[in-house]
Design a protein around this motif. Sequence first.
Motif, mmCIF file in Angstrom:
data_model
loop_
_atom_site.group_PDB
_atom_site.id
_atom_site.type_symbol
_atom_site.label_atom_id
_atom_site.label_comp_id
_atom_site.label_asym_id
_atom_site.label_seq_id
_atom_site.Cartn_x
_atom_site.Cartn_y
_atom_site.Cartn_z
ATOM 1 N N ALA A 211 -18.729 -4.701 -21.559
ATOM 2 C CA ALA A 211 -19.824 -4.487 -22.071
ATOM 3 C C ALA A 211 -21.169 -4.059 -21.309
ATOM 4 C CB ALA A 211 -20.120 -6.129 -22.731
ATOM 5 N N TYR A 212 -22.164 -3.686 -21.836
ATOM 6 C CA TYR A 212 -23.297 -3.189 -21.024
ATOM 7 C C TYR A 212 -24.530 -3.964 -21.515
ATOM 8 C CZ TYR A 212 -20.487 0.476 -19.173
ATOM 9 O OH TYR A 212 -19.785 1.055 -18.477
ATOM 10 N N VAL A 213 -25.653 -4.447 -20.680
ATOM 11 C CA VAL A 213 -26.630 -4.892 -21.247
ATOM 12 C C VAL A 213 -27.598 -3.899 -20.998
ATOM 13 C CG1 VAL A 213 -28.510 -6.495 -21.114
ATOM 14 C CG2 VAL A 213 -26.001 -7.388 -20.926
ATOM 15 N N LEU A 214 -28.558 -3.401 -22.127
ATOM 16 C CA LEU A 214 -29.329 -2.453 -22.081
ATOM 17 C C LEU A 214 -30.782 -3.119 -22.133
ATOM 18 C CD1 LEU A 214 -29.095 0.704 -22.015
ATOM 19 C CD2 LEU A 214 -29.280 0.801 -24.488
ATOM 20 N N GLU A 215 -31.888 -2.881 -21.464
ATOM 21 C CA GLU A 215 -33.047 -3.590 -21.311
ATOM 22 C C GLU A 215 -34.154 -2.194 -21.083
ATOM 23 O OE1 GLU A 215 -34.033 -7.030 -19.137
ATOM 24 O OE2 GLU A 215 -32.019 -7.856 -19.648
ATOM 25 N N VAL A 216 -35.103 -2.027 -22.126
ATOM 26 C CA VAL A 216 -36.015 -1.200 -21.947
ATOM 27 C C VAL A 216 -35.471 0.228 -21.577
ATOM 28 C CG1 VAL A 216 -38.489 -0.927 -21.612
ATOM 29 C CG2 VAL A 216 -37.388 -3.126 -21.170
ATOM 30 N N GLY A 217 -34.429 0.542 -22.107
ATOM 31 C CA GLY A 217 -33.809 1.817 -21.791
ATOM 32 C C GLY A 217 -33.417 2.108 -20.368
#
Lengths: 266, 296
Positions: A211-217
């Motif tokens: 899994a990846y966590v994406l925050e503000v691009g």
Amino acid sequence: MPTLEIRALSAAYGPVRSLRDIDLDVPPGAITAVLGGNGAGKTTLLRALSRTLRFHGGTATGTVRFDGHPLERLRPDRIVAAGIVQVPEGRQVFARMTVADNLRAGALGAPGGRRAAAEALDRVHELFPVLARRAHQSAGLLSGGEQQMLAMGRALMARPRLLLLDEPSLGLAPLMAQRIADTVREINASGTSVLLVEQNAAIALRLATTAYVLEVGEVTLHGPADELAASDEVRRRYLGVVDEAAAADADRAAGTAVRALSRWSA
Amino acid sequence: MTTFIELLLGGLSIGAVYALIALGFVVIFKATEVVNFAHASLLLAGGYVTAVLHDDIGFWPALAAGIAGAAAVGSAVEFLVIRRYRGSDHSVLAIVTIGVDILLTTELTRRMGTEVFSLGDPWGDRVLTVGGVTLAQTRVAAFVAAALLITVFLLAFRFTSWGVSMRAAAENPRTAALMGIRLGRVSLAAWAIAGALAAVAALFLTVFPTPGLERATSLAALKAFPAAILGGLDSTTGALAGGLIVGVTESLATGYQSDLSFLGRGIGDLAPYLVMVIVLLIRPAGLLGTKEPARV
Ligand SMILES: Nc1ncnc2c1ncn2[C@@H]1O[C@H](COP(=O)(O)OP(=O)(O)OP(=O)(O)O)[C@@H](O)[C@H]1O
Ligand SMILES: [Mg+2]
């Protein structure tokens, strides 16, 4: 070699930068999850992969390889033909067309003739029997859960090797969300890789291997799904587990400045 | 009574021709959301090709050439003009089509001058008499041809892969693109088909009892606008209904003009627009339309 290899992918809608230097791998045969809050850039990521950003006024730079072949110059129909199909956020079924015609539309971009389409239809009906029963009804009359099934069935009609799912559990009751999750697992078990975008981290982390966590691009965290599920940061922010001590730990362990900023602009 | 039946049948026949034009108009609107004000010039182009060729190569080949020519002009407009503006506002595109119309019509009328062209059709001024009711053969041919073409079109729209891609793209282009449907192709096909239908309509607008193809033919083609709008800009069956309503209204109003003299002369030409205004007052989206025409 990973099935899908994304390197230094950036995307923008005019002056609005929505993705910044994303590196992401989707290994073959697995479910990979991308988590993130509203406006994190999850949908933008999928649009960049399906090459449909320009229909939304956006552009992308960076490289995307699928089994070693570069994708970043292809037209959307070539992406579908190459085996990557996106299920859009909010289902977007063709409401004025019948369920059967929706499924037919899904097969239009796929290589292979009628035989292949007929086999795909059998498979979709097997996964979602309700779509066979409602074949001649307008898609707009289906319930939210049924529309999600139709949107996924429609994508499967193109017999994708990689399925891009944009928040399939959005707006569904827990029971229906669980059914959709089971189906995603089943689709994956039959050999289709899945890139799953979700705000519902609990479901996504249970399904995915990585899994990846994406925050503000930007990708802020990534790793095996079970490790992420156990991490305090993810538990606190995406699984809604409130644990003051753990939260304080997490904040100390990670550079707080960046996260404080992202929390404000998310 | 005989007069009434003759007027009614004549109206249905010309109405079917209007429906052909309106259908093309609606197809373009559905596929690209563009209100095509250049439609009359497509029609003129098709008619012109048939008119200049029929002496040399015979009527049927000339008609085929006219249909192909109008389809080519339609495709060219899409490819060279509309495609460049994709993504811009639909009202901008509508205005662009007005520019295209002026360009095409100016060139065609310059070539045509004041001449009235025959299209060389095989029916001439012969009539058909059944039980006291007399009808020009051209009117019968027009009705049969239009009905046939419209039926084929609607069946294809409903049942073929082309129809599915067309409807999907019309309803939600961005999602259609995710299925691998090529929006450029859908739009190109729509313009080509609209051109082809308009060329057939050109033939039947200029045969007996009309004198022939002339500058004013494009004015007759304009009657398809109220037909398309009153049927509902985004409804193919609406175009059909609208065409027939306009044709019959026009025919009856012209036929009974003397009885309607209190309304002034020329009521036949006005009637389609009156009907359109009345329909739109009651149903702003047209008889069978789903979108407000005002969105353009
Ligand atoms: N068509 C568009 N035009 C301009 N900006 C857009 C467009 N679509 C998205 N954005 C912007 O890009 C950023 C990322 O949006 P995106 O839709 O990818 O987020 P998301 O993670 O999918 O969010 P959500 O969970 O709400 O669906 C946001 O700031 C958004 O405002
Ligand atoms: Mg989104």
